[in-house]
Design an enzyme around this catalytic site. Structure first.
Site, PDB file in Angstrom:
ATOM      1  N   ARG A  57     -11.645  -7.118  -1.598  1.00  0.00           N
ATOM      2  CA  ARG A  57     -11.113  -7.426  -0.274  1.00  0.00           C
ATOM      3  C   ARG A  57     -10.524  -6.215   0.440  1.00  0.00           C
ATOM      4  NH1 ARG A  57     -11.193 -11.907  -3.364  1.00  0.00           N
ATOM      5  NH2 ARG A  57     -10.830 -10.269  -4.883  1.00  0.00           N
ATOM      6  N   THR A  58      -9.606  -5.511  -0.229  1.00  0.00           N
ATOM      7  CA  THR A  58      -8.833  -4.463   0.460  1.00  0.00           C
ATOM      8  C   THR A  58      -9.747  -3.314   0.889  1.00  0.00           C
ATOM      9  OG1 THR A  58      -7.037  -5.081  -1.023  1.00  0.00           O
ATOM     10  CG2 THR A  58      -6.717  -3.098   0.288  1.00  0.00           C
ATOM     11  N   LYS A  85     -13.534  15.362 -14.161  1.00  0.00           N
ATOM     12  CA  LYS A  85     -13.457  16.696 -14.793  1.00  0.00           C
ATOM     13  C   LYS A  85     -12.007  17.149 -14.912  1.00  0.00           C
ATOM     14  CE  LYS A  85     -17.489  18.165 -12.208  1.00  0.00           C
ATOM     15  NZ  LYS A  85     -17.818  19.118 -11.150  1.00  0.00           N
ATOM     16  N   ARG A 107      -5.426   3.361  -3.467  1.00  0.00           N
ATOM     17  CA  ARG A 107      -5.025   2.373  -4.475  1.00  0.00           C
ATOM     18  C   ARG A 107      -4.968   3.115  -5.804  1.00  0.00           C
ATOM     19  NH1 ARG A 107      -7.293  -3.652  -5.428  1.00  0.00           N
ATOM     20  NH2 ARG A 107      -5.933  -3.920  -3.622  1.00  0.00           N
ATOM     21  N   HIS A 135       2.072  -3.671  -2.122  1.00  0.00           N
ATOM     22  CA  HIS A 135       0.739  -3.813  -1.507  1.00  0.00           C
ATOM     23  C   HIS A 135       1.022  -4.249  -0.063  1.00  0.00           C
ATOM     24  CE1 HIS A 135      -3.376  -4.607  -0.806  1.00  0.00           C
ATOM     25  NE2 HIS A 135      -3.674  -5.388  -1.823  1.00  0.00           N
TER      26      HIS A 135
HETATM   27  N1   CP Z   1      -5.871  -8.942  -2.585  1.00  0.00           N
HETATM   28  C1   CP Z   1      -6.446  -7.843  -3.082  1.00  0.00           C
HETATM   29  O1   CP Z   1      -5.810  -6.766  -3.168  1.00  0.00           O
HETATM   30  O2   CP Z   1      -7.746  -8.012  -3.469  1.00  0.00           O
HETATM   31  P1   CP Z   1      -8.700  -6.832  -3.978  1.00  0.00           P
HETATM   32  O3   CP Z   1      -8.183  -6.394  -5.321  1.00  0.00           O
HETATM   33  O4   CP Z   1     -10.077  -7.441  -4.059  1.00  0.00           O
HETATM   34  O5   CP Z   1      -8.620  -5.711  -2.986  1.00  0.00           O
END
Ligand code: CP
Length: 306
Positions: A57-58, A85, A107, A135
């Site tokens: 999603r993100t 590496k 992320r 998040h």
């Molecule tokens: N909600 C969320 O962070 O989903 P993803 O891990 O698919 O990005």
């Protein structure tokens, strides 16, 4: 105007800044509903998705949000990069910046990684999930979805159910929803809800049936399978029996309760399919709203005047 280069966490945002993100997202929601879904607002800018953990999603919605704003987008592939590496995080990000990135969306498994990058980069850093910390764009899209469905957040009874201890989604949502005036309660076993979390101004229930009473919004969290076997609960079957959302349990919540889940879902464990796909579920609305919210975040961080 937002006077910020980066979006690292909801903790650092004022109520006014949260409202600015949500109001701006409402304008972009109109844009993505049109036949021609693009605006030239950030034409010529470049966004790079730097994901050290999996995402559906993100990552996809940041890519779509950047494209809807007419940006160039690069999805940096960590497994085929010089990270394997031994190139470090800061050198990787400085390299991506030198290639022309205006936004670095990161992320990372380590809590704090986006904060470290923000200190070293001129580019805007956006936290797309750091370890068990925050998040922020998930919390903003959740708040946006609640307002869309309920009209307002102030005074709502909102329950977050499950693995609070390891959930960056829960933490960002607690900051966001309490700042917006909701009454937040956490439901789950004591092993998954740290005692200290009460200091964030939330209630705690260790009994699902008690916790669900009079709830307006129910946010189910993913049981993190990768943590199974570490003793947080005996088995997924037992977890499901005690904390899984069934139709019988949902009937204990308030009238017109909405059911949310950040995804990915473990169907049949924390939520049954009948509810995930049922009339109270707004789970796919959350996904759709992620695009408008992430457009608003990049637009406001860019400092471009309307
Ligand atoms: N909600 C969320 O962070 O989903 P993803 O891990 O698919 O990005």
């Amino acid at each position: 105007m937002l006077n910020k280069k980066d979006l690292l966490g909801i903790k650092e945002l004022s109520l006014e800044e949260i409202i600015l993100f949500l109001d701006t997202a409402a304008g972009f929601k109109d844009v993505i509903g049109r036949d021609i879904k693009k605006v030239p607002a950030l034409r010529g800018k470049t966004a790079v998705n730097l994901f050290f953990e999996p995402s559906t999603r993100t990552r996809t919605s940041f890519e779509l949000a950047a494209k809807r704003l007419s940006m160039d987008v690069i999805n940096f592939s960590v497994p085929t990069s010089s990270v394997v590496k031994g190139e470090g995080l800061i050198d990787t990000a400085l390299t991506v910046q030198a290639l022309g990135a205006d936004f670095i969306i990161i992320r990372h498994t380590s809590s704090g990684a986006p904060y470290l990058l923000a200190k070293h980069l001129k580019a805007s850093v956006i936290n797309a999930g750091d370890g068990t910390n925050e998040h922020p764009t998930q919390a903003l899209l959740d708040a946006f979805t609640i307002i869309e469905k309920k009209g307002d957040i102030k005074g709502l009874e909102i329950a977050i159910v499950g693995d609070i201890a390891h959930s960056r989604v829960a933490k960002s949502n607690i900051y966001c929803l309490t700042k917006l005036g909701a009454k937040v309660r956490l439901i789950g076993p004591p092993t998954l809800i740290p005692d200290k979390i009460r200091e964030m101004g939330v209630g705690v229930f260790h009994n699902m049936e008690e916790g669900l009473k009079n709830v307006d919004v129910l946010m189910m969290l993913r049981i993190q399978m990768e943590r199974q076997g570490k003793g947080f609960f005996p088995s997924t079957d037992e977890y499901s029996r005690n904390w899984g959302l069934t139709s019988e349990r949902l009937s204990l919540a308030g009238d017109n309760v909405i059911v949310m889940h950040p995804g990915p879902m473990n169907r049949g464990i924390e939520i049954v399919s009948e509810i995930a796909d049922g009339p109270n579920s707004v789970i796919l609305d959350q996904v759709t709203n992620g695009i408008a919210v992430r457009m608003a975040v990049m637009y406001l961080l860019s400092g471009v005047k309307r």
